[in-house]
Motif scaffolding. Sequence first.
Motif, short mmCIF file in Angstrom:
data_model
loop_
_atom_site.label_atom_id
_atom_site.label_comp_id
_atom_site.label_asym_id
_atom_site.label_seq_id
_atom_site.Cartn_x
_atom_site.Cartn_y
_atom_site.Cartn_z
N ALA A 98 -7.86 12.07 -13.51
CA ALA A 98 -8.00 13.08 -14.01
C ALA A 98 -8.82 13.51 -14.99
CB ALA A 98 -6.56 13.99 -13.44
N ASN A 99 -9.56 14.53 -14.93
CA ASN A 99 -9.75 15.41 -16.37
C ASN A 99 -10.02 16.43 -16.60
OD1 ASN A 99 -11.46 15.64 -18.13
ND2 ASN A 99 -13.26 13.91 -17.64
N ARG A 100 -8.71 16.94 -17.09
CA ARG A 100 -7.97 18.38 -17.32
C ARG A 100 -9.13 18.66 -18.77
NH1 ARG A 100 -2.00 18.07 -17.31
NH2 ARG A 100 -2.26 15.65 -18.09
N VAL A 101 -9.51 18.02 -19.63
CA VAL A 101 -10.62 18.52 -20.58
C VAL A 101 -11.10 18.65 -20.64
CG1 VAL A 101 -10.75 18.75 -23.12
CG2 VAL A 101 -8.01 17.72 -22.22
N TYR A 102 -12.35 17.76 -20.23
CA TYR A 102 -13.68 17.14 -20.24
C TYR A 102 -14.56 17.51 -18.75
CZ TYR A 102 -12.61 15.26 -24.59
OH TYR A 102 -11.91 14.42 -25.69
N GLY A 103 -13.70 17.53 -17.81
CA GLY A 103 -14.84 17.98 -16.73
C GLY A 103 -15.69 17.14 -16.49
N ARG A 106 -18.41 10.66 -16.68
CA ARG A 106 -18.32 9.00 -16.20
C ARG A 106 -17.60 8.76 -16.96
NH1 ARG A 106 -23.24 7.80 -12.91
NH2 ARG A 106 -24.74 10.36 -12.71
N THR A 107 -17.01 9.24 -18.01
CA THR A 107 -16.79 8.48 -19.81
C THR A 107 -15.26 7.83 -18.64
OG1 THR A 107 -17.86 9.08 -20.85
CG2 THR A 107 -16.23 8.06 -22.05
N ALA A 108 -14.95 6.58 -19.21
CA ALA A 108 -13.36 6.57 -18.76
C ALA A 108 -12.16 7.25 -19.41
CB ALA A 108 -12.87 5.29 -18.12
N ASN A 109 -12.49 6.89 -20.29
CA ASN A 109 -11.67 8.08 -22.26
C ASN A 109 -11.66 8.86 -22.08
OD1 ASN A 109 -13.29 8.10 -23.40
ND2 ASN A 109 -13.71 6.50 -25.01
N GLN A 110 -12.33 9.70 -21.95
CA GLN A 110 -12.33 11.35 -20.69
C GLN A 110 -11.27 12.16 -19.77
OE1 GLN A 110 -16.10 13.40 -21.01
NE2 GLN A 110 -16.57 12.75 -22.79
N TYR A 111 -10.59 11.26 -18.86
CA TYR A 111 -9.35 11.10 -18.50
C TYR A 111 -8.53 10.66 -18.16
CZ TYR A 111 -13.39 11.19 -14.50
OH TYR A 111 -14.24 12.04 -14.15
N ASP A 112 -7.25 12.17 -18.50
CA ASP A 112 -6.33 11.72 -19.07
C ASP A 112 -5.28 11.29 -18.60
OD1 ASP A 112 -6.58 14.40 -18.64
OD2 ASP A 112 -4.98 14.06 -17.23
N SER A 113 -5.42 11.01 -16.60
CA SER A 113 -4.18 10.47 -16.33
C SER A 113 -5.11 9.67 -15.14
CB SER A 113 -3.23 11.87 -15.24
OG SER A 113 -2.87 12.72 -16.39
N TRP A 114 -4.38 8.62 -15.09
CA TRP A 114 -5.11 7.04 -13.81
C TRP A 114 -4.03 7.22 -13.01
CZ3 TRP A 114 -9.59 5.01 -14.38
CH2 TRP A 114 -10.48 5.56 -15.54
N GLY A 115 -4.38 6.87 -11.61
CA GLY A 115 -3.44 5.85 -10.53
C GLY A 115 -3.09 5.11 -10.85
N GLN A 116 -2.24 4.32 -9.98
CA GLN A 116 -1.96 3.36 -9.84
C GLN A 116 -3.13 1.43 -9.61
OE1 GLN A 116 -1.16 4.38 -7.67
NE2 GLN A 116 -0.42 3.20 -6.07
N GLY A 117 -4.05 2.10 -8.22
CA GLY A 117 -4.98 1.59 -8.29
C GLY A 117 -4.61 1.50 -6.82
#
Length: 124
Positions: A98-103, A106-117
């Motif tokens: 989920a990316n709540r800030v940057y919209g 493609r950049t992983a470190n701009q996503y703030d929340s992750w699932g377990q996979g």
Amino acid sequence: QVQLVESGGGLVQAGGSLRLSCAASGLTFSRTSMGWFRQAPGKEREFVAGISWFGANTFYVDSVKGRFTISRDNAKNTVYLQMNSLKPEDTAVYYCAANRVYGLSRTANQYDSWGQGTQVTVSS
């Protein structure tokens, strides 16, 4: 607390299809850009697909264009990844993010929340 729960992974033969789902909670889903990433053994995490708030905009890594489709259902707080014509090189753990800030990104470190996979294995 944000939670992202992926499902739908599994073992499939080359040429087959799978649909991944990611159920989100703890965030305003309809105001959150979403993405799918994957990580194969020994490789870095790779962007796969992204989708904007209402699904009007989507984009993909070149290697999956024409085979994968990202979509979302804001009424169900769920994002999907339909994967067709699967190849052995698609084998990886797939993550929803989920990316709540940057919209859209493609950049992983701009996503703030992750699932377990969820594991996707494509046999040849």
